[in-house]
Design an enzyme around this catalytic site. Structure first.
Site, short mmCIF file in Angstrom:
data_model
loop_
_atom_site.label_atom_id
_atom_site.label_comp_id
_atom_site.label_asym_id
_atom_site.label_seq_id
_atom_site.Cartn_x
_atom_site.Cartn_y
_atom_site.Cartn_z
N ARG B 123 0.80 -1.23 0.00
CA ARG B 123 0.00 0.00 0.00
C ARG B 123 0.83 1.28 0.00
NH1 ARG B 123 -2.75 -3.13 3.75
NH2 ARG B 123 -4.63 -4.09 2.91
N LYS B 144 2.10 11.32 -11.21
CA LYS B 144 1.27 10.36 -11.94
C LYS B 144 2.08 9.12 -12.24
CE LYS B 144 -2.13 13.06 -14.52
NZ LYS B 144 -2.66 13.27 -15.89
N GLU B 186 7.74 17.87 -24.86
CA GLU B 186 7.08 18.18 -23.58
C GLU B 186 7.67 19.46 -22.98
OE1 GLU B 186 4.46 16.46 -22.24
OE2 GLU B 186 4.66 14.34 -22.77
N LYS B 228 5.76 22.72 -14.69
CA LYS B 228 4.90 21.57 -14.37
C LYS B 228 4.62 21.51 -12.86
CE LYS B 228 3.61 16.92 -14.83
NZ LYS B 228 3.69 15.65 -15.53
N GLU B 238 -5.65 16.40 -10.29
CA GLU B 238 -6.29 16.70 -11.57
C GLU B 238 -7.80 16.86 -11.47
OE1 GLU B 238 -4.76 14.39 -14.78
OE2 GLU B 238 -5.64 15.69 -16.27
N ARG B 242 -5.09 21.29 -13.70
CA ARG B 242 -3.98 20.44 -14.12
C ARG B 242 -4.16 19.90 -15.52
NH1 ARG B 242 -0.76 15.89 -10.62
NH2 ARG B 242 0.27 14.88 -12.35
N ASN B 246 -2.34 18.54 -20.50
CA ASN B 246 -2.71 17.58 -21.54
C ASN B 246 -2.76 18.20 -22.94
OD1 ASN B 246 -2.89 15.40 -19.78
ND2 ASN B 246 -4.98 15.96 -19.21
N HIS B 249 -2.40 16.02 -26.00
CA HIS B 249 -2.41 14.62 -25.58
C HIS B 249 -3.64 13.84 -26.01
CE1 HIS B 249 1.17 15.62 -23.37
NE2 HIS B 249 1.27 14.39 -22.89
N HIS B 253 -2.44 10.71 -27.75
CA HIS B 253 -2.68 9.35 -27.24
C HIS B 253 -3.41 8.50 -28.28
CE1 HIS B 253 -2.30 10.38 -22.65
NE2 HIS B 253 -1.13 10.21 -23.24
N HIS B 266 6.24 9.09 -27.92
CA HIS B 266 5.24 9.87 -27.20
C HIS B 266 5.33 11.37 -27.54
CE1 HIS B 266 2.44 11.01 -24.05
NE2 HIS B 266 3.35 11.83 -23.53
#
Ligand SMILES: NC(=O)c1ccc[n+]([C@@H]2O[C@H](COP(=O)([O-])OP(=O)(O)OC[C@H]3O[C@@H](n4cnc5c(N)ncnc54)[C@H](O)[C@@H]3O)[C@@H](O)[C@H]2O)c1
Ligand SMILES: NC(=O)c1ccc[n+]([C@@H]2O[C@H](COP(=O)([O-])OP(=O)(O)OC[C@H]3O[C@@H](n4cnc5c(N)ncnc54)[C@H](O)[C@@H]3O)[C@@H](O)[C@H]2O)c1
Ligand SMILES: [Zn+2]
Ligand SMILES: [Zn+2]
Lengths: 367, 367
Positions: B123, B144, B186, B228, B238, B242, B246, B249, B253, B266
């Protein structure tokens, strides 16, 4: 209806306990803030789903929700990464989005698995617990969610709080008697760690509890949830004090791992573990009456307090080494100081634990 | 050495950027508070490990740590549940306990995968990012972490902050040129969303950046990380703002999903996506100069801005439907208002997006 609030700041949530709650699940989801435009994922198991899934799904649909359901095979073996992946696939195919929620309808297995799905799907979506076992009064409070790894129980998981817990006592009527007793082990554990009066109350009302008397059961579950919530609120991510909830669990988990999950039920295993912790207390100089009272409470609740002779000491010790209570080389145990009070003892010797295990095996198990 | 603090209350952590940092990883782990009695898990990939793993492991051992390492096959395909399970098995067999930490030595793939291991093992245990790609300036800031599901990228994960980011610029010397450009996508994205001057600075210094000039690169990574970090600190999980990160993206994606992960890198995919977002801006009435400047910046950095003709519009639209930016039935897009400023537009029409994709395919890709 009884209601408790788990006070965790912006992650606070209510626990509702009472009769006839299932048919209002849809309204509760609205109260919890789940938007109707996003599909809900209802997770249940092969024993519980035939009994209660339709009622819940109908209530949800009646409140305007789209429902995707996933039914796992009942039993601990489903708390695996493989089943986790299957549930995730259902969620993706069902179009769950970031505003969706997962509803866990079942015992601790469904709750832990569905909770880890909710915690990790798109990095976390809504989550509601609808416990249908007594044991799940424990698993549905506190935000621990997890699946097992073949090498160790509850190895993969998160701390992830539900938005709500909906505890319909009516569902407990169909619970097999051994499951009832197993769940009561965690109930009395909450008394043993923090509430002497409640622990003795459980012994006194053991008959009513085993017979599922609604008044006694409602009270016991409310007290059990409230004690657990108190502990959790002071230590959400188990940095310290929360560990007292693990009374009986170090030995209990080892019994489950060595015997195979399901030979002893979780509550049965930790009942033996709690007897062991009380024996350890005596070894460390505490009053031997703690052991005798603990055993009388557990026995009144039809729970085992002895370890069958075939359990191998080396295997049990080995299993404990893999357990998460093994921290930085020393072995940590929760040891009762009296009924209703425990200490976290950080430097317990392996030889003492081995001695306790031998003692637990001395008399033949009544099971 | 440059240093930035990501200010997230009790989860705050430092990012160190400079030369020769790897050989002091052990001291940094002590600074981060990882106890020497608990084994560390060093995760890397088949390209990075032969180059840098020994140096890191030697530093760790020199500081008194036990090191368990797990080397994954380089590439996006390793960001899977199957590989995740293998890493977890190594962690259990290596005796990692609740005080242990996971160190991610590699690019975004290693960082995202190892981060999800750290977030979920028992955990949650300690976590350090040691990025070795330019793109990972992005993936190592913000917490993330994720693995992919065969049906959708980054579907399973958590928000989980590292204790520290150790960015040794020396490691970038071995990065293939296409990876350099991909990472710079990026970097310039961070200018495009929030810092007009920095975006134009990137165009002006594109040659130095592509040649890995240490002064220019150090500055660019510091600015990129700082922008960032600013966004993340205001919206850790998010809930709203935030999402501006993206930019590019949603289309990016989809390109990765339809073309197959790794056909476009990417950063290349999101470069095309950023060109698409600028075209969408023009469709929605913004100045067409945004598109022209965006394209000139990306082109200066050797990045693609066109979609090859074989990409199917229906497949791309379908892939976007599965993406997490699709919320409650509407399609959300990050649309530039000018260079250095963007809006989150919640009700973009599918037909406009389809139109943008057609436009992106109009001229043959130079790739
Ligand atoms: N997360 C936590 O904090 C926490 C705490 C304690 C236990 N747990 C976990 O909980 C699990 C054990 O929970 P459990 O004892 O509820 O097990 P379970 O979920 O396996 O349920 C026990 C059995 O009873 C059946 N059942 C459930 N409800 C029923 C009903 N109303 N009528 C008829 N049959 C019913 C189930 O199908 C199953 O066969 C373990 O995996 C344990 O690790 C978690
Ligand atoms: N978590 C986030 O916030 C976030 C943000 C952006 C991207 N990402 C993820 O990051 C991943 C892409 O990251 P990436 O571009 O770093 O990919 P990557 O980790 O696959 O690295 C790219 C390639 O370069 C190799 N490599 C890495 N460092 C090297 C070095 N110093 N020398 C020689 N070769 C080296 C790798 O082995 C790999 O083959 C994607 O999975 C993406 O989803 C995550
Ligand atoms: Zn338990
Ligand atoms: Zn990106």
């Amino acid at each position: 209806m009884r209601s408790i609030t788990v006070a965790l700041g912006e992650r606070s949530y209510p626990i509702y306990i009472g009769s006839g709650l299932l048919q209002n699940t849809g309204e509760r989801c609205i109260e919890a803030g789940f938007p109707q435009r996003s599909p809900l994922l209802l997770v249940s198991d092969s024993e519980v789903a035939p009994l209660y899934l339709d009622k819940v799904a109908a209530s949800l649909r009646g409140s305007g929700y789209t429902v995707v359901s996933h039914i796992i095979q009942a039993g601990e073996a489903s708390k695996s990464l493989a089943v986790y992946e299957e549930v995730i696939t259902t969620a993706i195919q069902g179009g769950l989005d970031r505003s969706s929620a997962v509803l866990a309808l079942g015992g601790g297995v469904v709750g832990d698995l569905a909770g880890f799905v909710a915690a990790s799907y798109m990095r976390g979506i809504g989550f509601m617990q609808i416990p249908t076992t007594i044991l799940a009064h424990d698993s549905s409070v506190g935000g621990k969610v997890a699946v097992n790894h073949p090498l160790a129980k509850n190895m993969l998981g998160a701390f992830y709080q539900p938005s709500m817990v909906l505890y319909d006592l009516d569902t407990l009527a169909t619970l097999p008697p051994r499951q009832v007793a197993s769940g009561l082990a965690e109930v009395v554990k909450h008394g043993l760690i923090l509430d002497k009066e409640f622990a003795y109350w459980c012994r006194e009302h053991a008959g009513e509890l085993l017979a599922l008397d609604p008044e006694a059961l409602g009270y016991a579950l409310e007290r059990g949830c409230a004690i657990k919530a108190d502990v959790v609120c002071n230590d959400e991510t188990e940095q310290g004090q929360r560990a007292i909830l693990n009374l009986g669990h170090t030995i209990g988990h080892a019994i489950e791992a060595v015997g195979g999950y399901g030979v002893f039920l979780h509550g049965e295993a930790i009942a033996i573990g709690m007897a062991g912790a009380a024996l350890l207390a005596a070894k460390l100089g505490r009053d031997r009456a703690i052991y005798e009272d603990t055993v009388s409470m557990l026995t009144a609740l039809s729970l085992p307090v002895r370890l069958p002779a075939q359990y191998d000491e080396d295997e049990l010790m080995e299993a404990m080494m893999h357990d998460k209570k093994f921290k930085e080389g020393r072995m940590t145990f929760i040891v009762p100081d009296s009924i209703g009070a425990v200490s976290i003892v950080g430097d317990v010797q392996a030889s003492d634990v081995r001695g306790v295990i031998a003692q637990l095996k001395k008399e033949e198990s009544p099971w």
